[in-house]
Design an enzyme around this catalytic site. Structure first.
Site, mmCIF file in Angstrom:
data_model
loop_
_atom_site.group_PDB
_atom_site.id
_atom_site.type_symbol
_atom_site.label_atom_id
_atom_site.label_comp_id
_atom_site.label_asym_id
_atom_site.label_seq_id
_atom_site.Cartn_x
_atom_site.Cartn_y
_atom_site.Cartn_z
ATOM 1 C CG ASP A 1 20.391 17.878 36.558
ATOM 2 O OD1 ASP A 1 19.309 18.306 36.120
ATOM 3 O OD2 ASP A 1 21.439 18.693 37.958
ATOM 4 C CG HIS B 1 14.843 21.370 36.536
ATOM 5 N ND1 HIS B 1 16.324 21.798 36.057
ATOM 6 C CD2 HIS B 1 14.658 19.900 37.562
ATOM 7 C CE1 HIS B 1 17.644 20.564 36.448
ATOM 8 N NE2 HIS B 1 16.525 19.929 37.125
ATOM 9 C CD GLU C 1 16.159 21.564 40.379
ATOM 10 O OE1 GLU C 1 17.028 21.287 41.822
ATOM 11 O OE2 GLU C 1 17.252 21.794 39.837
#
Ligand SMILES: [Zn+2]
Length: 482
Positions: A316, A304, A350
């Site tokens: 992340d 994402h 996301e």
């Protein structure tokens, strides 16, 4: 000795016969899927080695991640960073050699933190003197803020949801402080994240149900060697009032919780400008290598594109984005012509909505597309250990025959169960088999959704091993099917 010479000779011969485009051609000749036998195993091991040489000596993924982290940075849906990230993704997919790159529009929630939050607590020390202690906090994603003056509330410590039920008459008008421990005894850190994270996701509404005015949670992280708060999305139950909610850094949180546990009256001040704005336009950014035999059958690989606002979104999920782009680049570099169309999808939103993943599946369904398989990397850029699959056990058993080929490159297990948030809708709506890359998780939650999720905390070789194993898996599934 002789046996070894023979093996080396065989290796050289195979390498000669199956090098570059010839190997690619042999893999994609005819419509029937080749069977995985001794000869193909040998050819595949040669292909794996050549791919490893390319990926491990390339700086493409690492430098691309540096660019994303340092020149784009935080990129939550609706923020200026999101639009910069979409432009970055388009450029990166073209540079990797995609046959086609396009944007797939979706609407996404637009949440803003506003000015940095402020929080402190006050209590009387042993001599009866008032003490005021600052708290390092981050509002939870999608949470509401306070008014400009902020809230000053008596605090109450609640260890878990069952205690909340027992003490439901005590929380009215208070700041509930949840002591959501990240259980160190679970062998899978994801399980601890799920358990502790349920207080982040459901905590505000569970407390609001009994009249609480706001909540704070321990940051959902194992690491106590820093005080960075970890944000992440919360979701309100529309049956109850929306109350402000924040995560506290662990050092501050442990002190506060210790004080509350000792029975001392504590009051907490909290101010937050967080607010939800109307939905905004966002895009999945998609690049594909068109299939040479089955152009209408798709293999998706992705991560994402969005990330939380306090950091660079390196692990992340910057690593998942560059892992996926690197799959495309590496297959191209090998001269491999995929049998199926391979789509790299960098999903929108996301973190606080999943609208990109939902849109991708909805469009695939509307167009009646056939999706063979989808792979996601959204667990960090650490040393790969395994892939977790959601597909029927017979097919999982069959592909486990491939595992010895992966072991030298770090993946030693094809686990039953796994996937990714963004490809979950494909699995649920189209029945597409899915898998997720599982790197070592020991350090992931030290920086997940916190200000230390920065490029400097990604190791180049660990990152490249992740891309490599993903590219190898995509190659095998493209070649042999599922
Ligand atoms: Zn993520």
């Amino acid at each position: 000795m002789k046996g070894i010479v023979c093996l080396v000779m065989a290796f050289i011969l195979q390498a000669g016969v199956f090098s570059g485009a010839a190997l690619a051609q042999s893999a994609s000749s005819g419509n029937a899927e080749p069977s995985f036998d001794a000869a193909s195993r040998e050819a595949d091991s040669v292909f794996f080695r050549k791919m490893a040489d390319d990926v491990l000596s390339s700086s493409a993924a690492y430098e691309s991640l540096r660019d994303l982290c340092k020149n784009v940075g935080a990129r939550l849906a609706g923020s200026p960073g999101m639009y910069k990230a979409e432009a970055w993704a388009e450029k990166a997919l073209k540079a990797a050699g995609a046959d086609k790159v396009w944007l797939q529009e979706c609407m996404a929630p637009h949440w803003e933190r506003g000015k940095a939050e402020e929080a402190w607590y006050t209590y009387a020390d042993e001599k009866g003197k008032q003490q005021k202690v600052k708290l390092d906090v981050l509002a939870l994603g999608n949470s509401v803020g306070t008014d400009a003056k902020g809230l000053t509330l008596p605090a109450i410590l609640i260890n878990d949801f069952s205690e909340l039920e027992k003490r439901k008459d005590d929380v009215k008008g208070k700041m509930v402080v949840f002591n959501n421990i990240f259980n160190p005894k679970n062998l899978a850190v994801g399980q601890s994240y799920g358990e502790s994270g349920s207080y982040r996701r459901r905590g505000p509404s569970e407390a609001a149900k009994y009249g609480a005015a706001a909540i704070m949670i321990r940051s959902v992280t194992a690491s106590a060697n820093d005080n960075h708060p970890h944000t992440g999305t919360t979701s309100y139950d529309s049956a109850y009032p929306k109350i402000p909610a924040a995560a506290v850094g662990l050092k501050d949180g442990d002190k506060l919780i210790g004080l509350l546990a000792s029975g001392k009256p504590v009051s907490i001040y909290y101010r937050s400008d967080a607010r939800m704005l109307p939905d905004t336009k966002a895009n999945n950014v998609i690049g594909e290598l068109t299939g040479s035999v089955f152009p209408e059958k798709y293999i998706t690989v992705g991560g994402h594109l969005d990330s939380w606002d306090p950091a660079e979104g390196a692990h992340d999920d910057g690593t998942g984005c560059v892992h996926s782009i690197e799959v495309l680049r590496a297959l191209k570099a090998m001269g491999y012509k995929p049998r199926h169309t391979i789509r790299v999808v960098l999903f929108a939103n996301e973190e606080n909505g999943l609208r990109g993943g939902n849109k991708y599946a909805a469009e695939a369904k509307a167009k009646n597309e056939e999706h063979l398989f989808a792979l996601e990397s959204d667990a960090g850029g650490f040393t790969p250990r395994s892939f977790g699959f959601t597909l029927d056990w017979k097919r999982l058993a069959a592909i486990r025959q491939w595992l010895p080929l992966f072991v030298p490159y770090g993946v030693y297990e094809f686990r039953n169960g796994g996937g990714g948030a963004d490809i979950g809708p494909l699995n649920r709506q189209l029945g597409t088999p899915v898998a997720g890359l599982s790197p070592d998780g020991s350090r992931y939650f030290d920086l997940h959704h916190a200000r230390n999720d920065v490029f400097e905390n990604v190791n180049k070789r660990e990152l490249d091993l992740g891309s490599l194993n993903m590219a190898l898996l995509i190659y095998m599934i493209d070649k042999y099917g599922l």
